[in-house]
Design an enzyme around this catalytic site. Structure first.
Site, PDB file in Angstrom:
ATOM      1  N   GLY A  85      21.494  48.453  49.417  1.00 58.96           N
ATOM      2  CA  GLY A  85      20.866  49.060  48.245  1.00 58.96           C
ATOM      3  C   GLY A  85      20.508  50.492  48.555  1.00 58.96           C
ATOM      4  O   GLY A  85      20.442  50.880  49.724  1.00 58.96           O
TER       5      GLY A  85
ATOM      6  N   CYS B 212      22.854  46.197  55.669  1.00 56.07           N
ATOM      7  CA  CYS B 212      22.433  47.571  55.400  1.00 56.07           C
ATOM      8  C   CYS B 212      20.968  47.609  54.946  1.00 56.07           C
ATOM      9  O   CYS B 212      20.080  47.323  55.737  1.00 56.07           O
ATOM     10  CB  CYS B 212      23.377  48.177  54.367  1.00 56.07           C
ATOM     11  N   TYR B 213      20.666  47.897  53.698  1.00 59.85           N
ATOM     12  CA  TYR B 213      19.258  47.892  53.273  1.00 59.85           C
ATOM     13  C   TYR B 213      18.634  46.516  53.536  1.00 59.85           C
ATOM     14  O   TYR B 213      17.479  46.404  53.963  1.00 59.85           O
ATOM     15  CB  TYR B 213      19.153  48.260  51.779  1.00 59.85           C
TER      16      TYR B 213
ATOM     17  N   HIS C 213      28.658  47.274  56.688  1.00 61.05           N
ATOM     18  CA  HIS C 213      29.073  46.408  55.573  1.00 61.05           C
ATOM     19  C   HIS C 213      30.268  45.517  55.961  1.00 61.05           C
ATOM     20  O   HIS C 213      31.404  45.979  55.944  1.00 61.05           O
ATOM     21  CB  HIS C 213      29.487  47.271  54.372  1.00 61.05           C
TER      22      HIS C 213
ATOM     23  N   GLU D 293      31.559  43.314  54.189  1.00 58.56           N
ATOM     24  CA  GLU D 293      32.312  42.938  52.984  1.00 58.56           C
ATOM     25  C   GLU D 293      33.419  43.915  52.610  1.00 58.56           C
ATOM     26  O   GLU D 293      34.303  43.573  51.837  1.00 58.56           O
ATOM     27  CB  GLU D 293      31.352  42.755  51.800  1.00 58.56           C
TER      28      GLU D 293
ATOM     29  N   SER E 219      43.651  37.388  22.287  1.00 55.94           N
ATOM     30  CA  SER E 219      44.164  38.756  22.148  1.00 55.94           C
ATOM     31  C   SER E 219      45.512  38.916  22.845  1.00 55.94           C
ATOM     32  O   SER E 219      46.155  39.941  22.713  1.00 55.94           O
ATOM     33  CB  SER E 219      43.173  39.719  22.790  1.00 55.94           C
ATOM     34  N   GLY E 220      45.903  37.903  23.614  1.00 60.56           N
ATOM     35  CA  GLY E 220      47.107  38.070  24.418  1.00 60.56           C
ATOM     36  C   GLY E 220      46.761  38.577  25.809  1.00 60.56           C
ATOM     37  O   GLY E 220      47.611  38.691  26.671  1.00 60.56           O
ATOM     38  N   GLY E 221      45.485  38.867  26.035  1.00 64.65           N
ATOM     39  CA  GLY E 221      45.044  39.268  27.377  1.00 64.65           C
ATOM     40  C   GLY E 221      44.832  38.036  28.240  1.00 64.65           C
ATOM     41  O   GLY E 221      44.788  36.905  27.734  1.00 64.65           O
TER      42      GLY E 221
ATOM     43  N   ASP F 277      42.188  36.961  29.954  1.00 62.58           N
ATOM     44  CA  ASP F 277      40.930  36.209  29.864  1.00 62.58           C
ATOM     45  C   ASP F 277      40.920  35.263  28.664  1.00 62.58           C
ATOM     46  O   ASP F 277      40.639  34.071  28.809  1.00 62.58           O
ATOM     47  CB  ASP F 277      39.730  37.159  29.766  1.00 62.58           C
ATOM     48  N   SER F 278      41.241  35.801  27.476  1.00 63.05           N
ATOM     49  CA  SER F 278      41.180  34.925  26.298  1.00 63.05           C
ATOM     50  C   SER F 278      42.281  33.860  26.363  1.00 63.05           C
ATOM     51  O   SER F 278      42.086  32.723  25.921  1.00 63.05           O
ATOM     52  CB  SER F 278      41.249  35.724  25.004  1.00 63.05           C
TER      53      SER F 278
ATOM     54  N   LYS G  33      37.610  38.162  38.066  1.00 64.09           N
ATOM     55  CA  LYS G  33      38.951  38.367  37.512  1.00 64.09           C
ATOM     56  C   LYS G  33      40.060  37.764  38.388  1.00 64.09           C
ATOM     57  O   LYS G  33      40.978  37.132  37.891  1.00 64.09           O
ATOM     58  CB  LYS G  33      39.184  39.872  37.360  1.00 64.09           C
TER      59      LYS G  33
END
Ligand code: XMP
Length: 511
Positions: A53, A80-81, A168, A170, A222-224, A226-227, A367
Site C-alpha cells: 500500500g 511491502c507495506y 513483491h 506476486e 452482447s457477443g462479448g 462475459d455475457s 477475466k
C-alpha cells in the site's frame, strides 16, 4: 473450500496477489484491510496476506488491520507495506531510508525452511517498491533473506507463523515468486488445491438450479465473452427457463448480429431473441455530438427496449448479468481500478422498477478464469479471441454527430483494420484495433476527380487491462495495406491517419 484472504491496503497489486494464489488452485478473496476480526473469522481463512500500500506505518491515520488478527492462530504473510505493519505490530522499528529501493534487487536467501522451501537458487531477482525499511527486528523474528539495501527483506516467526517480505512475490519480475506464494498458501497455511474451473462450473450450475427453481431468467447478451459465458452457464443449469436477447442498435461491428446469432443458435444451441432497434437508436442520436450525452441516450434507450421486451414477453423473475470479481469487491483504501471500469458498465442503467432479482454467476471470477470457463463450456474461438467492444458500440468511435454515412465508414474501415491484422498474424497480439471517423475532411484524387473525403484515423493499442495502453508500432507494410484498402474500398474517405497517443493521457476510445 480452503481459502486465503488478502487484506487490501491499497496496493496496485492487491488483485494480482489474489489472482496468483488462485493460479495455484487455491481459492482467494480480497477484502478491505479494516474488515472486523469477527467477519474475517467467518470467512475461515487458512492463511491471511497483507497487501502492499502507498502509506507509511508511522503516518497518522495509516491503515491498520484489526489487531486481534495476530491472535487467531492463522498464518500471516505481509508484503511491502504489509511487512511493515507486522514489524510495527510486534514492536520492531522502521525507518525511512534515503535510498529508495524501487525496481529490481537481488535477494540473498539465508533460510529455506518455510517461505523459500524447495527453491534451489540462493539468490533471486526480486521487485521492490517502497522506501521504508526495518531498522530493528521484533523479538522472535528471524531474517530469511536480505538485499544490498535491506538487511530484513524477508523475515519470519516460525512459531507464530507470521512472515514478511519487503518485495513483491506476486509480480512477474520476482523470480520464483509463485513458489514463495505456493509455500505460504500450501506449505505454511496448509490450504488444499481445490479451486479449479471444472469444479466451479459443477458447483455453480447446482447453485443456479437451487436458486432459480422454476423461475424465469432474462439475459441480455452482447457477443462479448462475459455475457456469453454467463448465458451458457445459466442455460446449462436451467435450459429453456433462460431467455437471451440481443439488441441490434445499429452501432454494431460488421456482421456482428449474424455472427452472434450463428454462435448462439447453431454452435451453442441456445435460442436467441434478436431485437431490431436500429431506427430508434439512430433517431435518438440525431444531432447529438457530446460523448457523455451519446452514452447516456444509448443507455436509456437500451433500458427502454429491454423493459418493453420484459413486459411483453415476461413475466421474468431474474435478470442475469456477466459482472466479474473486480467490479463487485469493495477496495480497501483507494477506489481502485474497479471504480473506473464501472462507469463503463453497459447494462448498469436497467430500471430498478422492473423488480428483477439479479443473478451474477461470474461475480467471483477474474477475466482469465472466465476465459477458462468459456473454453470448458465450448464457447467458440470467435468469441474467446474477439477484441473488447464498447457497449455504446460504434457511437464512441464517431466524433461529432452520428449519421448513417459515418456509421458506414467506421464499420467498414474497422473491418478492414481487423482483417489486415488477422492476415498479418497480429490480431491476437493486440488489445484493440479499429477505425475512427469525425468531421475532418481532406482533399484527395480519385481517378481524375478531386474529392473532399473524410479522414479516417486508425487506432491499434496494446494493453493488459485497459487501464493503461500504448499504441502499437505496426509494420509499415501492415499500415500501408490498411491505408490503401480503406481509401480504395470505403466510399467518401480520402485520407487515413494512425493514432500515436498512449493512455494516459489519451483514452483508448476517442469519445
Ligand atoms: P477508454 O476509452 O476509457 O476505454 O480508454 C477502456 C476500455 O473500455 C472500453 N470502453 C467501454 N466499454 N462501455 C463499455 O462497455 C463504454 O461506454 C466504454 N467506453 C470504453 C474500451 O473499448 C476499452 O477497451
Amino acid at each position: 473450500m480452503d481459502k486465503i484472504v488478502v487484506l487490501d491496503f491499497g496496493s496496485q497489486y492487491s488483485h494480482l496477489i489474489c489472482r496468483r494464489i488462485r493460479e495455484l488452485n487455491v481459492y482467494c478473496e480480497l477484502v478491505p484491510y479494516n474488515l472486523s476480526i469477527h467477519k474475517i473469522m467467518e470467512l475461515n481463512p487458512k492463511g491471511i496476506i497483507f497487501s502492499g500500500g502507498p502509506a507509511s506505518v508511522y503516518a497518522t491515520d495509516s491503515p491498520k488491520p484489526d489487531s486481534k488478527i495476530f491472535d487467531i492462530g492463522v498464518p500471516i504473510l505481509g508484503i511491502c507495506y504489509g511487512h511493515q505493519v507486522i514489524i510495527d505490530h510486534f514492536k520492531g522499528k522502521i525507518k525511512r531510508v534515503d535510498k529508495r529501493e524501487y525496481g529490481n534487487a537481488i535477494l540473498e536467501i539465508s533460510d529455506k525452511t518455510n517461505l523459500f522451501k524447495n527453491i534451489e537458487l540462493d539468490k533471486i531477482k526480486c521487485w521492490m517498491s517502497h522506501s521504508d525499511a526495518a531498522e530493528v527486528l521484533p523479538n522472535g523474528f528471524k531474517i530469511l533473506g536480505k538485499t544490498s539495501s535491506s538487511f530484513s527483506a524477508a523475515i519470519g516467526n516460525n512459531r507464530k507463523k507470521v512472515f514478511g517480505l519487503q518485495f513483491h512475490p506476486e509480480v512477474a519480475h520476482t523470480e520464483k515468486g509463485d513458489m514463495v506464494l505456493n509455500n505460504f498458501a500450501k506449505v505454511i497455511s496448509g490450504a488444499n488445491s481445490e479451486w479449479n474451473m471444472s469444479n466451479f462450473i459443477e458447483t455453480v450450475v447446482i447453485e443456479i438450479q437451487e436458486k432459480i427453481k422454476d423461475e424465469k431468467v432474462l439475459c441480455a447478451v452482447s457477443g462479448g465473452i462475459d455475457s456469453t459465458t454467463c448465458a451458457v452457464l445459466i442455460h446449462k443449469a436451467i435450459k429453456n427457463n433462460l431467455t437471451c436477447i440481443f439488441v441490434d442498435n445499429g452501432l454494431l461491428r460488421e456482421n456482428e448480429k449474424e455472427t452472434v446469432r450463428e454462435i448462439f443458435e447453431e454452435k451453442l444451441q441456445i435460442p436467441l431473441r434478436i431485437i431490431d432497434a436500429r431506427e430508434r437508436f439512430l433517431r435518438i442520436l440525431e444531432k447529438i455530438s457530446d460523448p457523455e450525452e451519446k452514452r447516456k441516450k444509448i443507455g436509456e434507450e437500451f433500458a427502454k427496449v429491454f423493459t418493453e421486451f420484459a413486459e411483453k414477453e415476461g413475466p421474468f423473475d431474474w435478470l442475469a448479468q456477466g459482472t466479474l470479481y473486480p467490479d463487485v469487491i469493495e477496495s480497501g483504501v483507494s477506489g481502485g481500478p474497479a471504480t473506473v471500469i464501472k462507469t463503463h458498465h453497459n447494462v448498469g442503467g436497467l430500471p430498478e422498477w422492473l423488480h428483477l432479482k439479479i443473478l451474477e454467476p461470474l461475480r467471483f471470477l477474474y477475466k482469465d478464469e472466465v476465459r477458462t470457463v468459456a473454453k470448458i463450456l465450448g464457447v467458440p474461438k470467435d468469441i474467446l479471441s474477439r477484441h473488447p467492444f464498447p457497449g455504446p458500440g460504434l457511437a464512441v468511435r464517431i466524433i461529432g454527430q452520428i449519421s448513417p454515412q459515418k456509421i458506414h465508414i467506421v464499420r467498414r474501415a474497422s473491418k478492414i483494420v481487423e482483417e489486415a491484422l488477422i492476415e498479418d498474424k497480429l490480431y491476437d497480439k493486440v488489445w484493440q484495433a479499429f477505425a475512427i471517423v469525425g468531421d475532418d475532411k481532406a482533399v484527395g484524387i480519385l481517378g481524375d476527380e478531386r474529392l473532399e473525403g473524410h479522414i479516417v484515423s486508425v487506432r491499434v493499442v496494446e494493453s493488459v487491462d485497459a487501464m493503461t495502453a500504448d499504441w502499437v508500432r505496426l509494420p509499415n507494410e501492415t499500415l500501408e495495406k490498411i491505408s490503401s484498402r480503406i481509401t480504395n474500398e470505403v466510399e467518401n474517405v480520402s485520407w487515413v491517419a494512425y493514432t500515436i497517443s498512449s493512455k494516459p493521457p489519451a483514452t483508448i476510445e476517442p469519445q
